[in-house]
Design a protein around this motif. Structure first.
Motif, PDB file in Angstrom:
ATOM      1  N   ASN A  30      14.003   8.824  -3.903  1.00  0.00           N
ATOM      2  CA  ASN A  30      14.957   8.964  -2.806  1.00  0.00           C
ATOM      3  C   ASN A  30      14.308   9.606  -1.582  1.00  0.00           C
ATOM      4  O   ASN A  30      14.578   9.214  -0.446  1.00  0.00           O
ATOM      5  N   GLU A  31      13.448  10.582  -1.791  1.00  0.00           N
ATOM      6  CA  GLU A  31      12.726  11.198  -0.680  1.00  0.00           C
ATOM      7  C   GLU A  31      11.807  10.178  -0.009  1.00  0.00           C
ATOM      8  O   GLU A  31      11.677  10.165   1.218  1.00  0.00           O
ATOM      9  N   TYR A  32      11.182   9.343  -0.808  1.00  0.00           N
ATOM     10  CA  TYR A  32      10.309   8.301  -0.264  1.00  0.00           C
ATOM     11  C   TYR A  32      11.111   7.320   0.589  1.00  0.00           C
ATOM     12  O   TYR A  32      10.696   6.947   1.687  1.00  0.00           O
ATOM     13  N   ARG A  37      12.793   5.519   6.206  1.00  0.00           N
ATOM     14  CA  ARG A  37      13.811   5.370   7.250  1.00  0.00           C
ATOM     15  C   ARG A  37      13.528   6.264   8.453  1.00  0.00           C
ATOM     16  O   ARG A  37      13.916   5.942   9.568  1.00  0.00           O
ATOM     17  N   ASP A  38      12.865   7.381   8.221  1.00  0.00           N
ATOM     18  CA  ASP A  38      12.582   8.336   9.293  1.00  0.00           C
ATOM     19  C   ASP A  38      11.214   8.137   9.931  1.00  0.00           C
ATOM     20  O   ASP A  38      10.742   9.013  10.655  1.00  0.00           O
ATOM     21  N   LEU A  39      10.559   7.007   9.678  1.00  0.00           N
ATOM     22  CA  LEU A  39       9.260   6.747  10.292  1.00  0.00           C
ATOM     23  C   LEU A  39       9.389   6.829  11.814  1.00  0.00           C
ATOM     24  O   LEU A  39      10.342   6.343  12.391  1.00  0.00           O
ATOM     25  N   GLY A  40       8.422   7.416  12.450  1.00  0.00           N
ATOM     26  CA  GLY A  40       8.450   7.550  13.901  1.00  0.00           C
ATOM     27  C   GLY A  40       9.013   8.874  14.359  1.00  0.00           C
ATOM     28  O   GLY A  40       8.965   9.178  15.545  1.00  0.00           O
ATOM     29  N   GLY A  41       9.542   9.647  13.423  1.00  0.00           N
ATOM     30  CA  GLY A  41      10.058  10.973  13.783  1.00  0.00           C
ATOM     31  C   GLY A  41      11.162  10.889  14.815  1.00  0.00           C
ATOM     32  O   GLY A  41      12.086  10.098  14.690  1.00  0.00           O
ATOM     33  N   HIS A  42      11.036  11.711  15.848  1.00  0.00           N
ATOM     34  CA  HIS A  42      12.059  11.753  16.894  1.00  0.00           C
ATOM     35  C   HIS A  42      11.712  10.839  18.068  1.00  0.00           C
ATOM     36  O   HIS A  42      12.424  10.833  19.064  1.00  0.00           O
ATOM     37  N   LEU A  43      10.635  10.078  17.940  1.00  0.00           N
ATOM     38  CA  LEU A  43      10.219   9.200  19.033  1.00  0.00           C
ATOM     39  C   LEU A  43      11.049   7.928  19.106  1.00  0.00           C
ATOM     40  O   LEU A  43      11.278   7.389  20.191  1.00  0.00           O
ATOM     41  N   VAL A  44      11.471   7.409  17.967  1.00  0.00           N
ATOM     42  CA  VAL A  44      12.284   6.188  17.918  1.00  0.00           C
ATOM     43  C   VAL A  44      13.515   6.470  17.067  1.00  0.00           C
ATOM     44  O   VAL A  44      13.486   7.335  16.179  1.00  0.00           O
ATOM     45  N   PRO A  45      14.602   5.743  17.323  1.00  0.00           N
ATOM     46  CA  PRO A  45      15.804   5.953  16.493  1.00  0.00           C
ATOM     47  C   PRO A  45      15.538   5.639  15.023  1.00  0.00           C
ATOM     48  O   PRO A  45      14.639   4.879  14.688  1.00  0.00           O
ATOM     49  N   ARG A  46      16.362   6.217  14.164  1.00  0.00           N
ATOM     50  CA  ARG A  46      16.212   6.077  12.719  1.00  0.00           C
ATOM     51  C   ARG A  46      16.229   4.596  12.321  1.00  0.00           C
ATOM     52  O   ARG A  46      17.055   3.832  12.795  1.00  0.00           O
ATOM     53  N   HIS A  48      14.455   2.128  13.139  1.00  0.00           N
ATOM     54  CA  HIS A  48      13.960   1.111  14.070  1.00  0.00           C
ATOM     55  C   HIS A  48      12.507   0.731  13.768  1.00  0.00           C
ATOM     56  O   HIS A  48      12.159  -0.454  13.779  1.00  0.00           O
ATOM     57  N   LEU A  49      11.667   1.707  13.513  1.00  0.00           N
ATOM     58  CA  LEU A  49      10.268   1.406  13.223  1.00  0.00           C
ATOM     59  C   LEU A  49      10.135   0.642  11.906  1.00  0.00           C
ATOM     60  O   LEU A  49       9.292  -0.250  11.782  1.00  0.00           O
ATOM     61  N   LEU A  50      10.979   0.954  10.950  1.00  0.00           N
ATOM     62  CA  LEU A  50      10.973   0.224   9.678  1.00  0.00           C
ATOM     63  C   LEU A  50      11.327  -1.249   9.903  1.00  0.00           C
ATOM     64  O   LEU A  50      10.706  -2.140   9.314  1.00  0.00           O
ATOM     65  N   TRP A  51      12.304  -1.524  10.773  1.00  0.00           N
ATOM     66  CA  TRP A  51      12.666  -2.903  11.068  1.00  0.00           C
ATOM     67  C   TRP A  51      11.571  -3.618  11.847  1.00  0.00           C
ATOM     68  O   TRP A  51      11.338  -4.819  11.642  1.00  0.00           O
ATOM     69  N   VAL A  52      10.882  -2.908  12.721  1.00  0.00           N
ATOM     70  CA  VAL A  52       9.747  -3.508  13.433  1.00  0.00           C
ATOM     71  C   VAL A  52       8.658  -3.893  12.436  1.00  0.00           C
ATOM     72  O   VAL A  52       8.062  -4.973  12.530  1.00  0.00           O
TER      73      VAL A  52
END
Length: 103
Positions: A30-32, A37-46, A48-52
């Motif tokens: 679950n942490e993984y 989902r939190d890839l990109g930290g605070h630079l991109v919305p939650r 979004h980077l995963l979908w890219v």
């Protein structure tokens, strides 16, 4: 084809490593998942980077299939060409080889 192949192999390797978290227990997997989902930290919305990354993976797959087909067609066209002087196909040997025994 090599670049897209490396992208696809990279996905398989990282996906495998991530799935090994399942052996560490439900909390670890679950942490993984949350970390993905939190890839990109605070630079991109939650997420979004995963979908890219997902769209990039789909594009790499499509380009890999396209380049495989293109290479196959290039090979087929090259082997179909015949020398207009001799009438031999490009990859055809100019001499006939006889079978030899082991000695």
């Amino acid at each position: 084809m090599a670049a897209t192949g490396l992208m696809l192999v990279g996905f398989v390797v990282f996906h495998m490593l991530g799935n090994f978290k399942a052996y560490l227990g439900p909390a670890s997997i679950n942490e993984y998942g949350e970390a993905l989902r939190d890839l990109g930290g605070h630079l991109v919305p939650r997420t979004h980077l995963l979908w890219v990354m997902r769209m990039g993976l789909i594009a790499a797959f499509a380009l890999h299939i396209h380049s495989a087909y293109t290479l196959k067609e290039m090979s087929r066209k090259a082997s179909d060409k015949a020398d207009y002087m001799t009438g031999q196909k490009k990859y055809e040997a100019k001499q006939s080889f006889i079978a030899a025994d082991f000695a």
